[in-house]
Design a protein around this motif. Structure first.
Motif, PDB file in Angstrom:
ATOM      1  N   TYR A  26       0.944  -1.021   0.161  1.00  0.00           N
ATOM      2  CA  TYR A  26      -0.137  -0.013   0.100  1.00  0.00           C
ATOM      3  C   TYR A  26       0.815   1.205  -0.002  1.00  0.00           C
ATOM      4  O   TYR A  26       0.605   2.217  -0.521  1.00  0.00           O
ATOM      5  CB  TYR A  26      -0.984  -0.019   1.209  1.00  0.00           C
TER       6      TYR A  26
ATOM      7  N   ASN B 119      -5.699   5.937   5.427  1.00  0.00           N
ATOM      8  CA  ASN B 119      -6.929   6.139   4.790  1.00  0.00           C
ATOM      9  C   ASN B 119      -8.000   7.170   5.230  1.00  0.00           C
ATOM     10  O   ASN B 119      -8.406   8.211   4.610  1.00  0.00           O
ATOM     11  CB  ASN B 119      -7.785   4.896   4.049  1.00  0.00           C
ATOM     12  N   TYR B 120      -8.397   6.924   6.737  1.00  0.00           N
ATOM     13  CA  TYR B 120      -9.509   7.600   6.946  1.00  0.00           C
ATOM     14  C   TYR B 120      -9.058   9.215   7.567  1.00  0.00           C
ATOM     15  O   TYR B 120      -9.803  10.006   7.578  1.00  0.00           O
ATOM     16  CB  TYR B 120     -10.232   6.951   7.931  1.00  0.00           C
TER      17      TYR B 120
ATOM     18  N   ARG C 257      -9.929   3.619  -2.518  1.00  0.00           N
ATOM     19  CA  ARG C 257      -9.950   4.574  -1.541  1.00  0.00           C
ATOM     20  C   ARG C 257     -11.380   4.357  -0.667  1.00  0.00           C
ATOM     21  O   ARG C 257     -11.459   4.202   0.577  1.00  0.00           O
ATOM     22  CB  ARG C 257      -9.701   5.772  -1.858  1.00  0.00           C
TER      23      ARG C 257
END
Length: 537
Positions: free
Chosen positions: A308, A377-378, A341
């Motif tokens: 990632y 990501n968040y 995403r």
């Protein structure tokens, strides 16, 4: 009629109060706030934020209380909006606004609720609770040299815990909220541990003392007014956060990683590997091109994070940030969702429900791998925050340092020394901006409750579905622990305003559904709680 005390009046306390009133208006509620103004919360207060610091949440994501945040913004005077860099004509429900404004919103919402329910609710400001005492099948609170109670329920919504400002020195700040906003930082080499939004905020707090940002169209530049300042953000990998991306809200349902599918993983011998298999299927179905590009089918829960981050770690962090910013701004303008995403964003809360069921080995694997992916990501940051970093970089005032895992850090009286990858870095000023750390029972600031937790052999407080303490004599059935640092062990993604709303709703459901031997008001006075006149506002 249940007599309820809420300790703390930040977002978690307010959402708990709001949900309790919605569930049953007969509850008699007393709120305790140690500060001068209830309803603001530490991250949104003038002590911890400046006008330049942005909230990492847009109006569309903030659960409304009396009024949605965007409606409240539109009701503010033009002069006030301009003072915070906002234009009424450009207000939007996906806009990121200064944190200080969000604090004012929550205070206004609290005062509005108190005004409407003055017969059943009150708030006590400048009243710091110092102990929670169990006695006679009820709880009492000690504060300001007095004892308040009895209470049938006490909700501890004390929020984040960071070192006090008096623990900071002229050369070292243990957190961005430990006096940095009020401090005069000289134009020297400043080290900032971390690369998240908190770290960016720390950089902005210092940079704004030594220059100004200028905007011309879409271009943002920084003009320094002093010489000698240089800011260094640092982390293990040295990657910067990505900019917040466009996606549908409310979230669309996941196709593979459903609640039932995750629940089935919990009962298996290899829950982490099974939930990762769900993640693989979800991403492969949502975005086959991305799955092929990173070789998702060949990855495991232990190798996914490396794949990632690989492309970002291989590039200059500012070059990646510039490219990412262009991409997300294009996608926002055209309402384009990047499927992989969006899939990760929706999956992190599902996976969090599995965390309490992981054994020690799997929990270590999770923390070292999938957790880092979900957090990255968040916790994407506002585009404006990336623009500011790039402006500082273009002015020659900002760099990023990849430490690796074997770095050494030594605090000295007038500087901090970092040794990493064979090099030594000296910082006359250093700011630790790594954020909230999970806390345990021994960290509980209330002596009576701390002794009870430790005496019950609970290193980490045990809670049920409505955040009520379990297995703690005298407190079980009476105390609810909604303080974020104590929830992070089993709920690693619990931080944020939406989490505060969910916690408040769960507590309200639990209290309102519980059968009670509820007592009448003190001395037979229905508008009297523990000797306090109600409805201070």
């Amino acid at each position: 009629m249940a007599r309820v005390a809420i300790v703390g009046t930040g977002p978690t306390g307010i959402y708990t109060f709001f949900n309790l009133i919605q569930a049953d208006a007969s509850h008699r509620i007393t709120m305790f706030e140690r500060g001068e103004k209830a309803g603001i919360g530490l991250p949104y207060s003038p002590e911890a934020a400046s006008k330049s610091m942005l909230a990492n949440i847009a109006s569309i994501e903030i659960p409304p209380i009396d009024a949605p945040y965007l409606d409240w913004l539109k009701g503010q005077p033009d002069a006030k909006l301009r003072a915070f860099g906002l234009d009424r004509a450009e207000l939007d429900d996906r806009q990121f606004t200064p944190r200080l404004l969000l604090g004012e919103y929550f205070r206004d919402q609290l005062l509005s609720l108190l005004d409407r329910h003055r017969a059943r609710a009150e708030v006590l400001e400048n009243t710091e609770v110092t102990d929670v005492i169990a006695r006679n099948d009820a709880l009492f609170l000690r504060a300001a040299g007095r004892e308040f109670g009895p209470f049938d329920r006490v909700i501890l919504a004390t929020g984040h815990v960071f070192p006090d400002a008096d623990e900071a020195t002229r050369s070292y700040f243990p957190s961005p909220w430990s006096g940095l906003i009020q401090a005069e930082v000289p134009p020297v080499s400043v080290g900032i541990m971390g690369t998240s939004l908190s770290s960016i905020d720390a950089a902005m707090a210092v940079a704004n003392q030594h220059g100004r940002f200028h905007r011309k169209g879409e271009e943002l530049t920084f003009e320094p007014t002093t010489k000698g300042l240089h800011l260094t953000l640092m982390s293990w990998s040295g990657v910067l956060p990505e900019a917040d991306f466009w996606c549908p809200i409310p979230y669309e349902p996941l196709q593979v990683m459903t609640d039932d599918a995750v629940a089935q993983c919990a009962g298996q011998a290899d829950p982490l590997d099974r939930v990762f298999a769900l993640l693989q299927q979800e991403i492969a179905q949502a975005d086959p091109a991305y799955a092929d590009r990173i070789g998702l089918a060949t990855l495991t829960a232990d190798t996914f994070a490396d794949a990632y981050f690989a492309a970002r770690e291989a590039q200059d962090p500012f070059r990646w940030a510039r490219k990412n910013l262009e991409e997300v701004e294009h996608n926002k303008a055209h309402r384009i969702t990047v499927p992989w995403r969006y899939a990760l964003l929706r999956m992190h809360e599902k996976v969090e429900t599995l965390v309490p069921h992981l054994g020690d080995a799997d929990r270590s694997r999770f923390d070292a791998g999938l957790k880092k992916v979900f957090v990255d990501n968040y916790a994407a940051v506002p585009s404006e925050s990336i623009r500011r970093l790039l402006a500082l970089r273009d002015a020659g005032l900002l760099s990023v340092l990849a430490l690796g895992e074997d770095y050494e850090m030594k605090r000295e009286p007038d500087r901090t020394v970092i040794r990493a990858k064979g090099k030594t870095h000296l910082f006359p000023v250093f700011i630790d901006a790594r954020g909230q750390k999970p806390l345990e029972s021994k960290d509980m600031p209330f002596p009576g409750l701390r002794r009870a937790l430790i005496g019950s052999d609970q290193d980490i407080p045990e809670l049920d579905g409505d955040f009520a303490l379990v297995g703690v004599p005298g407190y079980e059935g009476h105390a609810h622990l909604a303080a974020i640092p104590y929830l992070m062990h089993d709920r690693p993604f619990v931080q944020g305003i939406t989490a505060s709303s969910e916690i408040g709703a769960a507590i309200a459901r639990g209290i309102s559904a519980a059968p009670g031997d509820l007592r009448s008001g003190a001395a037979g006075d229905p508008d009297h709680v523990g000797g306090l006149a109600s409805a201070a506002h």
